[in-house]
Design a protein around this motif. Sequence first.
Motif, mmCIF file in Angstrom:
data_model
loop_
_atom_site.group_PDB
_atom_site.id
_atom_site.type_symbol
_atom_site.label_atom_id
_atom_site.label_comp_id
_atom_site.label_asym_id
_atom_site.label_seq_id
_atom_site.Cartn_x
_atom_site.Cartn_y
_atom_site.Cartn_z
ATOM 1 N N LYS A 1 50.847 88.461 -8.917
ATOM 2 C CA LYS A 1 50.973 87.445 -7.879
ATOM 3 C C LYS A 1 49.859 87.538 -6.834
ATOM 4 O O LYS A 1 49.914 86.849 -5.819
ATOM 5 C CB LYS A 1 52.326 87.575 -7.178
ATOM 6 C CG LYS A 1 53.526 87.249 -8.056
ATOM 7 C CD LYS A 1 54.813 87.186 -7.250
ATOM 8 C CE LYS A 1 55.996 86.820 -8.133
ATOM 9 N NZ LYS A 1 57.245 86.610 -7.356
ATOM 10 N N SER A 2 48.859 88.364 -7.106
ATOM 11 C CA SER A 2 47.874 88.660 -6.069
ATOM 12 C C SER A 2 47.021 87.454 -5.697
ATOM 13 O O SER A 2 46.625 87.301 -4.539
ATOM 14 C CB SER A 2 46.981 89.824 -6.502
ATOM 15 O OG SER A 2 46.246 89.492 -7.665
ATOM 16 N N LEU A 3 46.694 86.596 -6.642
ATOM 17 C CA LEU A 3 45.860 85.442 -6.330
ATOM 18 C C LEU A 3 46.686 84.259 -5.841
ATOM 19 O O LEU A 3 46.368 83.649 -4.817
ATOM 20 C CB LEU A 3 45.048 85.025 -7.558
ATOM 21 C CG LEU A 3 44.072 83.864 -7.331
ATOM 22 C CD1 LEU A 3 43.001 84.252 -6.327
ATOM 23 C CD2 LEU A 3 43.430 83.418 -8.641
ATOM 24 N N ALA A 4 47.757 83.939 -6.547
ATOM 25 C CA ALA A 4 48.584 82.792 -6.167
ATOM 26 C C ALA A 4 49.371 83.054 -4.894
ATOM 27 O O ALA A 4 49.722 82.133 -4.153
ATOM 28 C CB ALA A 4 49.542 82.434 -7.302
ATOM 29 N N THR B 1 42.920 83.659 -12.313
ATOM 30 C CA THR B 1 42.388 82.456 -11.725
ATOM 31 C C THR B 1 43.536 81.515 -11.376
ATOM 32 O O THR B 1 44.712 81.870 -11.505
ATOM 33 C CB THR B 1 41.374 81.783 -12.670
ATOM 34 O OG1 THR B 1 40.698 80.734 -11.973
ATOM 35 C CG2 THR B 1 42.053 81.226 -13.919
ATOM 36 N N GLU B 2 43.196 80.318 -10.918
ATOM 37 C CA GLU B 2 44.218 79.338 -10.547
ATOM 38 C C GLU B 2 44.528 78.428 -11.726
ATOM 39 O O GLU B 2 43.742 78.323 -12.674
ATOM 40 C CB GLU B 2 43.735 78.524 -9.346
ATOM 41 C CG GLU B 2 43.541 79.373 -8.100
ATOM 42 C CD GLU B 2 42.960 78.609 -6.935
ATOM 43 O OE1 GLU B 2 43.516 78.700 -5.819
ATOM 44 O OE2 GLU B 2 41.934 77.923 -7.123
ATOM 45 N N GLN B 3 45.670 77.774 -11.667
ATOM 46 C CA GLN B 3 46.076 76.908 -12.770
ATOM 47 C C GLN B 3 45.060 75.802 -13.004
ATOM 48 O O GLN B 3 44.741 75.483 -14.153
ATOM 49 C CB GLN B 3 47.454 76.296 -12.496
ATOM 50 C CG GLN B 3 47.904 75.288 -13.556
ATOM 51 C CD GLN B 3 49.202 74.581 -13.184
ATOM 52 O OE1 GLN B 3 50.009 75.106 -12.421
ATOM 53 N NE2 GLN B 3 49.403 73.378 -13.713
ATOM 54 N N ILE C 1 35.990 76.913 -8.425
ATOM 55 C CA ILE C 1 36.763 77.818 -9.273
ATOM 56 C C ILE C 1 36.956 79.112 -8.502
ATOM 57 O O ILE C 1 35.987 79.754 -8.093
ATOM 58 C CB ILE C 1 36.030 78.117 -10.598
ATOM 59 C CG1 ILE C 1 35.720 76.813 -11.339
ATOM 60 C CG2 ILE C 1 36.867 79.037 -11.478
ATOM 61 C CD1 ILE C 1 34.860 77.012 -12.572
ATOM 62 N N ARG C 2 38.206 79.491 -8.311
ATOM 63 C CA ARG C 2 38.505 80.723 -7.576
ATOM 64 C C ARG C 2 39.147 81.725 -8.529
ATOM 65 O O ARG C 2 40.011 81.357 -9.330
ATOM 66 C CB ARG C 2 39.466 80.423 -6.411
ATOM 67 C CG ARG C 2 39.690 81.603 -5.467
ATOM 68 C CD ARG C 2 40.358 81.141 -4.166
ATOM 69 N NE ARG C 2 41.755 80.793 -4.373
ATOM 70 C CZ ARG C 2 42.789 81.591 -4.060
ATOM 71 N NH1 ARG C 2 42.558 82.782 -3.544
ATOM 72 N NH2 ARG C 2 44.022 81.184 -4.262
ATOM 73 N N PHE C 3 38.742 82.970 -8.431
ATOM 74 C CA PHE C 3 39.317 83.995 -9.293
ATOM 75 C C PHE C 3 39.186 85.362 -8.643
ATOM 76 O O PHE C 3 38.390 85.570 -7.717
ATOM 77 C CB PHE C 3 38.642 83.990 -10.675
ATOM 78 C CG PHE C 3 37.156 84.157 -10.664
ATOM 79 C CD1 PHE C 3 36.568 85.413 -10.707
ATOM 80 C CD2 PHE C 3 36.323 83.034 -10.625
ATOM 81 C CE1 PHE C 3 35.194 85.567 -10.708
ATOM 82 C CE2 PHE C 3 34.936 83.182 -10.615
ATOM 83 C CZ PHE C 3 34.371 84.447 -10.659
ATOM 84 N N ARG C 4 39.977 86.281 -9.130
ATOM 85 C CA ARG C 4 39.893 87.680 -8.743
ATOM 86 C C ARG C 4 39.620 88.495 -9.994
ATOM 87 O O ARG C 4 40.264 88.279 -11.032
ATOM 88 C CB ARG C 4 41.181 88.163 -8.069
ATOM 89 C CG ARG C 4 41.340 87.649 -6.648
ATOM 90 C CD ARG C 4 42.545 88.267 -5.951
ATOM 91 N NE ARG C 4 42.591 87.876 -4.536
ATOM 92 C CZ ARG C 4 43.467 88.345 -3.654
ATOM 93 N NH1 ARG C 4 44.386 89.235 -4.046
ATOM 94 N NH2 ARG C 4 43.442 87.943 -2.401
ATOM 95 N N ALA D 1 45.575 84.414 -16.494
ATOM 96 C CA ALA D 1 44.911 85.716 -16.448
ATOM 97 C C ALA D 1 44.476 86.110 -17.839
ATOM 98 O O ALA D 1 45.074 85.710 -18.838
ATOM 99 C CB ALA D 1 45.844 86.779 -15.870
ATOM 100 N N MET D 2 43.418 86.929 -17.899
ATOM 101 C CA MET D 2 42.972 87.561 -19.140
ATOM 102 C C MET D 2 42.680 89.021 -18.825
ATOM 103 O O MET D 2 42.248 89.340 -17.709
ATOM 104 C CB MET D 2 41.711 86.880 -19.678
ATOM 105 C CG MET D 2 41.883 85.418 -20.042
ATOM 106 S SD MET D 2 40.353 84.641 -20.677
ATOM 107 C CE MET D 2 39.397 84.493 -19.158
ATOM 108 N N SER D 3 42.920 89.898 -19.788
ATOM 109 C CA SER D 3 42.734 91.314 -19.508
ATOM 110 C C SER D 3 42.470 92.071 -20.792
ATOM 111 O O SER D 3 42.739 91.574 -21.895
ATOM 112 C CB SER D 3 43.980 91.893 -18.822
ATOM 113 O OG SER D 3 45.112 91.812 -19.678
#
Length: 770
Positions: A279-282, A196-198, A255-258, A180-182
């Motif tokens: 934990k929202s994406l994983a 995003t995913e690993q 590539i999947r991300f929120r 994640a980045m923020s």
Amino acid sequence: MKRGGIALWLLAATSIVHQVKGQAQAKDLLRALQGGIHVSLQQYQGDSLMHQWTFDGNTLTNTQGRWQLEWQQSAIPGSTAGQEITLTCKLLEGTAPSTAVAVDFGFGHWQRENYVMVPAIVYNGNRYRAIGNGYNPDYPKDMYYNPAVPITISNNPRLSVSAAGPSGLELSTTNTSVPAMSFYAPAAKKGWMVLTEQATRYGNSGLNIRENDSRDSCTFTITAPAMRKMAAGFGDFHPSGDQAPDWHAGNEVTIRFRVYTFSASGIPDLLKQFMTLRKSLAGPNHPRNLVPMSKLAALGTDICRNNFVETKAGSYYLPENSRNFQLGWVSGMINTFPMLALNDEKERARVARELDFITFRMQGKSGFFYGFISEAGALGTEKGSSDFPALQAMVRKNGDVLFWLMKHLLLLKAQGHAQTIHPEWEAAAQKLAAAFVQNWQRYGEFGQYIVPETGEISVFNSSAGAIVPAGLALAADYFHRPEWLRTAEAATTFYYQRDIVTRGFTSGACGDISQDADSETAFGFLESLMALYQYTKQPVWLERAKVQAALCASWTMAYDPVFPPGSEIGKLQCHMAGAVWASSQNKHAAPGICTSSADYLFKLYRATGDERYAALIRDIQHAHTEAVNMPGHITTNYLIGSSMERIQLSDAEGKGSIGNFIHTRNSWTETNGILMAMELPGIYVQPGEGKLFVFDHITATPIGEDKGVVTLRLSNTTAYDAAVAVMAESTEAAKKPLGYTAFLHWPKVAVAAGATVNIKVAKNGEVTVL
């Protein structure tokens, strides 16, 4: 070469915007921060970027061939602040050597004051003075006796401290507790986050941040795969060895991300939002039941009991494999606490001998303690150099001494052994508490290093004293010194405002780092906040504890990462969600909190009813168990029940270290396991309220409930017998803060390996085996 790394790209292409329903919402999310998104192809020669082509629509034709970009976008259930996006990039025709895919989020109206966080490695952009080029660098002379010393970190990935010129950092998703980045933008009162995913089919992804030279725009980038020029080590960098894949017609990557944009009035709002979204994406992780907590405690205490030694310096339980003694932090006066809790006459006498040794041999004239003494009896310095010859000690270690010494006194009284308390121990505690109060009054902070002989602060400006207010609160109550509690409140307010509200991190507690952000001060400060809530009952401390718990969560693995299948962790198929990253210098996770049971998280769970805090502890405990050396599950080259501190997901120590244990043992991780088994219940239940949470490695299923009594079926699927501690109470009782010796009163239920037992649990805490 076409470079769009810092340009702003709004989602304006009609072919993209109308491709999937909901695209406009994502555009609006970014537009609120003068931002946009674009996708590009990047061709490399080795690790050098040679060409970049940006999609302007859903197709692209370049010298490599013809490409297609597909968007799938959807609203996130229960969230108006975010969108989930899945991008699939496919090479329809041609051949593309050494090519990566990049998703850029560009933001205009950028300001250097924006707070940037990549969990477990970058806090406030790591935008601070850096020293050294390796592990645990010596401090320069200007850091000593200098109240105005700037925060000084090791050579870590960071945004530039200068107002102009190059500024950026490159990471792998495996450098983080969650990919994640923020950032938080004070001027806009907005926060932004992408998760995003690993990895993709091409390996672990990259997370890059780059500001333009004038610092008025910034781009956050996800790359598939990671393409760093240099990989971050323990305070240094080395060539990454990253390679972009070769593409052939028909190859594709997804590539999947929120992405989220939300209102925020300060850094605490961003931290709390992270706690909600981590934990929202994983999705939920899946902790394994491997070894009951009681079995871990028994093995750990046996190891400790067999490591009691007599040396020229004194008598003590050995820290790890050295015969020298280290106080606080990773060993002394912490590993004695579970030995005292055994309520065994022999171990109680041993603990007394160690406390005598510490109080007689290691306390300086000022009241502060030295942190190290050799087996021959020579006091040692910490962070010393030729520029500063005086013997120093860690403030963090002294905070540990005050806190844990007070817990020893409380435990002895609770066990009915008050008569065994030596007056010298109480005198030493009072002298240390008074020294902290005196330094607070003199300096307005506790510092990072002190000189035990004089009491002077030798190095200022860190959060190393984060746990000190907890110790002062305990001492104030025990010795009836309300002025010490007032100091604890003033200091906690100061650290919260300076370190959490203004900086967005705590730092400098570990003895082998500079003033880097670290997890140990984060958890230690949560201990202080919950101590103040216990002794003052003021809700302000509980509210601040929620923010602090969110910061703690940022250091904790939120998902079960994938390790190389041929690595030791990979072969054991360990579920490492809950591993706790050490510091922004020491880029590895560890099995537990150094050194604590995290019972303050349990107290926060009781006080708020928020199960995220309970789940965070359960994750930490289960990740710890994954690292314990057991038959058929070898993690060290030592005894059954031993453990070590290194869970390495990153390539900070080289790609060969990823997923491999270092085959040593660390006494603090073993102590940590005992403390969790001791100070956390195996099962927490509020009969008649539908509240049940299981921390232990068993399952508990409600099979009936009547008039405030719940019937539970306990199943132990592990290979080891369990003695499960059960804590039951009413909702009303849960509103009262939990004391430091409550664990003494929890009944335990025996559940043999492979067995099932039914029990009845009443609100008054009584447990009946059926």
